[in-house]
Design an enzyme around this catalytic site. Structure first.
Site, mmCIF file in Angstrom:
data_model
loop_
_atom_site.group_PDB
_atom_site.id
_atom_site.type_symbol
_atom_site.label_atom_id
_atom_site.label_comp_id
_atom_site.label_asym_id
_atom_site.label_seq_id
_atom_site.Cartn_x
_atom_site.Cartn_y
_atom_site.Cartn_z
ATOM 1 N N ASP A 119 40.165 44.680 51.431
ATOM 2 C CA ASP A 119 39.183 43.519 50.376
ATOM 3 C C ASP A 119 38.589 42.787 50.666
ATOM 4 O O ASP A 119 38.858 42.272 51.929
ATOM 5 C CB ASP A 119 39.670 43.268 48.992
ATOM 6 C CG ASP A 119 41.653 42.038 49.201
ATOM 7 O OD1 ASP A 119 41.612 41.118 50.365
ATOM 8 O OD2 ASP A 119 42.371 42.539 48.640
ATOM 9 N N LYS B 246 36.403 41.938 45.601
ATOM 10 C CA LYS B 246 35.957 41.432 44.286
ATOM 11 C C LYS B 246 35.766 40.153 44.603
ATOM 12 O O LYS B 246 36.746 39.567 44.865
ATOM 13 C CB LYS B 246 37.488 42.078 44.469
ATOM 14 C CG LYS B 246 38.051 43.076 43.336
ATOM 15 C CD LYS B 246 39.021 43.253 42.669
ATOM 16 C CE LYS B 246 39.738 44.901 42.109
ATOM 17 N NZ LYS B 246 41.102 45.182 41.697
ATOM 18 N N MET C 32 42.940 31.825 41.582
ATOM 19 C CA MET C 32 42.007 32.413 41.155
ATOM 20 C C MET C 32 41.614 31.574 40.143
ATOM 21 O O MET C 32 41.074 31.715 38.620
ATOM 22 C CB MET C 32 42.077 33.537 40.700
ATOM 23 C CG MET C 32 42.233 34.877 41.679
ATOM 24 S SD MET C 32 42.535 36.201 40.963
ATOM 25 C CE MET C 32 44.624 36.060 40.509
#
Length: 256
Positions: free
Chosen positions: A36, A58, A172
């Site tokens: 990732d 992502k 996040m």
């Protein structure tokens, strides 16, 4: 046909040297690497010749592969008899959806192994000179997702977090920072509470921004401070002034 196996490997917080010995062994042995965005690309230099590399990074509002597709890919390659390393930034089970990937392996009858990694919620503050616990400042810490799933209301117990936990670490959460600050103040956190944002923690381009619940939203806007970053809320942030060891090596690092 010999059945393969899936390894859910934590790549650590960014600095490739912080991966575990077991994690490095598996990278060197893998037939397939599914990696990732937050896994250091330098780790790919240790793969064998011919290892298949599949990127599934992502970013906010953009996934190169949806999670369901990632699950399908790792299962398919393992069913072909391959050793599949799912290389995930930080730790596979800390807001990394590793649990969903493990469930996909079980549903397919596949064997799997989890290799924990150093999570950015501890490492990024540490590299910024902020211990998430400290005998004089904090005896409790909570790790919280600051990201709202599409179409869902937050299920976070803001009242309990605000009143019962000394140090809060949000993953996040940059885009939702105004709401995080609003909720914490609404449920009793003092506006003078120190806050730090650490971007690209442990990497050479690490940046740290500090303020208070009262000032941090405006500071982030003025500095155009963007994700990926860890948010730390609590009195331990005050220790940064004397403990900021890593950034002394990096004169170009942005601090405030």
């Amino acid at each position: 046909m010999v059945q393969g196996k899936v390894f859910l490997v934590g790549a650590g917080p960014g600095d490739p040297k912080l991966i575990t010995v077991r994690g490095m062994e598996l990278i060197q042995q893998a037939d397939v690497i599914v990696y990732d965005r937050l896994a250091s690309p330098k780790l790919l230099n240790y793969t064998r010749k011919g290892t298949e590399r599949i990127y599934c990074g992502k970013q906010a509002d953009h996934h190169s592969l949806p999670q369901q597709e990632i699950n399908r890919v790792i299962v398919e390659r393992a069913l072909e008899g391959k050793k599949v390393v799912r290389l995930k930034g930080g730790d596979p089970f800390m807001f990394g959806r590793g649990g969903e990937e493990a469930e996909a392996c079980i549903a397919a009858g596949l064997s799997y192994e989890v290799v924990p990694g150093i999570t950015s919620g501890i490492a990024a503050p540490a590299y910024a000179g902020i211990p998430v616990t400290h005998r004089d400042y904090s005896s409790s810490v909570a790790f919280v997702t600051g990201h709202k799933a599409s179409g869902k209301e937050s299920e976070i117990d803001w009242e309990r977090l605000s009143s019962a936990v000394d140090t809060l670490v949000f993953y996040m959460g940059v885009s939702n920072l105004p709401d995080i600050v609003k909720r914490l103040c609404q449920y009793g956190r003092a506006k003078e509470t120190p806050v730090a944002l650490v971007r690209w923690g442990t990497c050479e381009n690490q940046e740290t921004l500090t303020g208070t619940l009262e000032t941090i939203v405006e500071q982030v806007q003025q500095a155009r401070f963007q994700a990926p970053a860890i948010i730390v809320v609590g009195e331990v942030v005050r220790l940064r002034e004397q403990l900021a060891w890593y950034e002394q090596r990096l004169p170009h690092v942005v601090t405030a």
